[in-house]
Scaffold this active site. Structure first.
Site, PDB file in Angstrom:
ATOM      1  N   ASN A 184      21.464 -18.800 -41.341  1.00 28.59           N
ATOM      2  CA  ASN A 184      22.389 -17.738 -41.735  1.00 28.59           C
ATOM      3  C   ASN A 184      23.802 -18.274 -41.974  1.00 28.59           C
ATOM      4  O   ASN A 184      23.967 -19.271 -42.641  1.00 28.59           O
ATOM      5  CB  ASN A 184      22.326 -16.572 -40.746  1.00 28.59           C
ATOM      6  CG  ASN A 184      21.602 -15.385 -41.348  1.00 28.59           C
ATOM      7  OD1 ASN A 184      21.832 -15.029 -42.499  1.00 28.59           O
ATOM      8  ND2 ASN A 184      20.711 -14.781 -40.593  1.00 28.59           N
TER       9      ASN A 184
ATOM     10  N   ASP B 104      24.631 -12.523 -38.564  1.00 29.78           N
ATOM     11  CA  ASP B 104      24.031 -12.763 -39.872  1.00 29.78           C
ATOM     12  C   ASP B 104      25.016 -13.550 -40.737  1.00 29.78           C
ATOM     13  O   ASP B 104      25.438 -14.634 -40.357  1.00 29.78           O
ATOM     14  CB  ASP B 104      23.646 -11.408 -40.487  1.00 29.78           C
ATOM     15  CG  ASP B 104      22.548 -11.502 -41.514  1.00 29.78           C
ATOM     16  OD1 ASP B 104      22.521 -12.472 -42.285  1.00 29.78           O
ATOM     17  OD2 ASP B 104      21.699 -10.582 -41.581  1.00 29.78           O
TER      18      ASP B 104
END
Length: 279
Positions: free
Chosen positions: A147, A197
């Protein structure tokens, strides 16, 4: 001191299934819809929406020599101006259980993009670097969900998120060689924030992290890991962010929400923005 909190506003009503990886290019905001295999974009007002279809699930894209480079389930390739998608000769060959996920350009224009297993098998992924001449090298393995990426080229640092670790790691970064070394933890992220994220870095060095299932983006001091500002988003699946001229753009998703949940979060999958309180 209470955490400063701002509310994001709707920017583009895109309704992406899994929006990710926003970036600004030639006065348009681009982002990918991973599961619909699209590179989407809109103009500076959030209108004039367009989509280019890519042959397989696309995790990330970036401008590249007149077109776009993208990490997909088939591998890394180039989307040309005429809409063709051509895999790079040296692209990694992925099994059907793997795909590329987050990625972006480093400060000198190399493309970095990581892989993950569709079922998030522990340690199955890797991080790759693509040189401007198309050469590809694996720079990190043992990743579960590749990520957020961010660089501080002045300090020679590279920041990285492997989602299940709930932390931001930092590496020594050699700008000229494009190499990373000496991995260590920059700071931990409380699980109650959500799953870390996508990530963006502002001009003051703060790291802004989107939290999947958290409905928020939080800016952190990278030295001490202290939260500086929270951006509330009206849907829980906040996936990634990009900063342009002190405006933070945020992608979101619809993929995990039931019909009942979507009725309660009608803006899921749209793109949001907020003016940051600092440069």
């Amino acid at each position: 001191m209470p955490l400063r909190t701002l509310d994001a506003e709707l920017f583009c009503r895109s309704e992406s299934l899994l929006g990710e990886g926003p970036f600004w290019h030639e006065n348009r905001l681009y982002w990918v819809d991973i599961l619909q295999s699209k590179l989407q974009s809109c103009d500076a007002t959030g209108q004039d929406c367009r989509a280019a279809v890519i042959p397989s699930h696309v995790g990330a894209a970036a401008p590249w020599q007149g077109g776009f480079i993208a990490g997909t389930q088939q591998g890394i390739g180039i989307l040309t101006a005429d809409g063709a998608f051509n895999l790079l000769p040296a692209t990694p060959q992925l099994s059907s259980s793997m795909r590329f996920n987050d990625g972006k350009l480093d400060p000198v224009g190399r493309f970095w993009c990581g892989t993950m297993d569709y079922q998030a098998a522990a340690g199955a992924g890797a991080l790759y670097r693509v040189e401007r001449n198309g050469a590809i090298a694996a720079v990190l393995d043992g990743i579960t969900i590749a990520n957020g990426l961010a660089w501080d080229d002045r300090a020679g640092r590279f920041y990285y998120i492997d989602t299940p670790t709930h932390r931001v790691d930092v590496f020594d970064f050699d700008l000229g060689a494009g190499t990373i070394a000496n991995r260590r933890t920059a700071f931990e992220l409380p699980p109650e924030y959500g799953l870390p994220d996508g990530m963006a870095r502002d001009t003051a060095g703060r790291l802004w992290i989107a939290f999947w299932r958290g409905g928020q983006v939080i800016g952190f001091d990278p030295v001490h890991g202290e939260p500086a500002c929270r951006i509330r988003v009206p849907t829980r699946l906040t996936s990634s962010c990009w900063i342009d001229n002190s405006t933070l753009y945020i992608t979101t998703a619809r993929t995990e929400l039931s019909a009942a949940e979507l009725r309660g979060e009608p803006l899921a999958g749209c793109v949001f923005r907020v003016q940051l309180p600092w440069p």
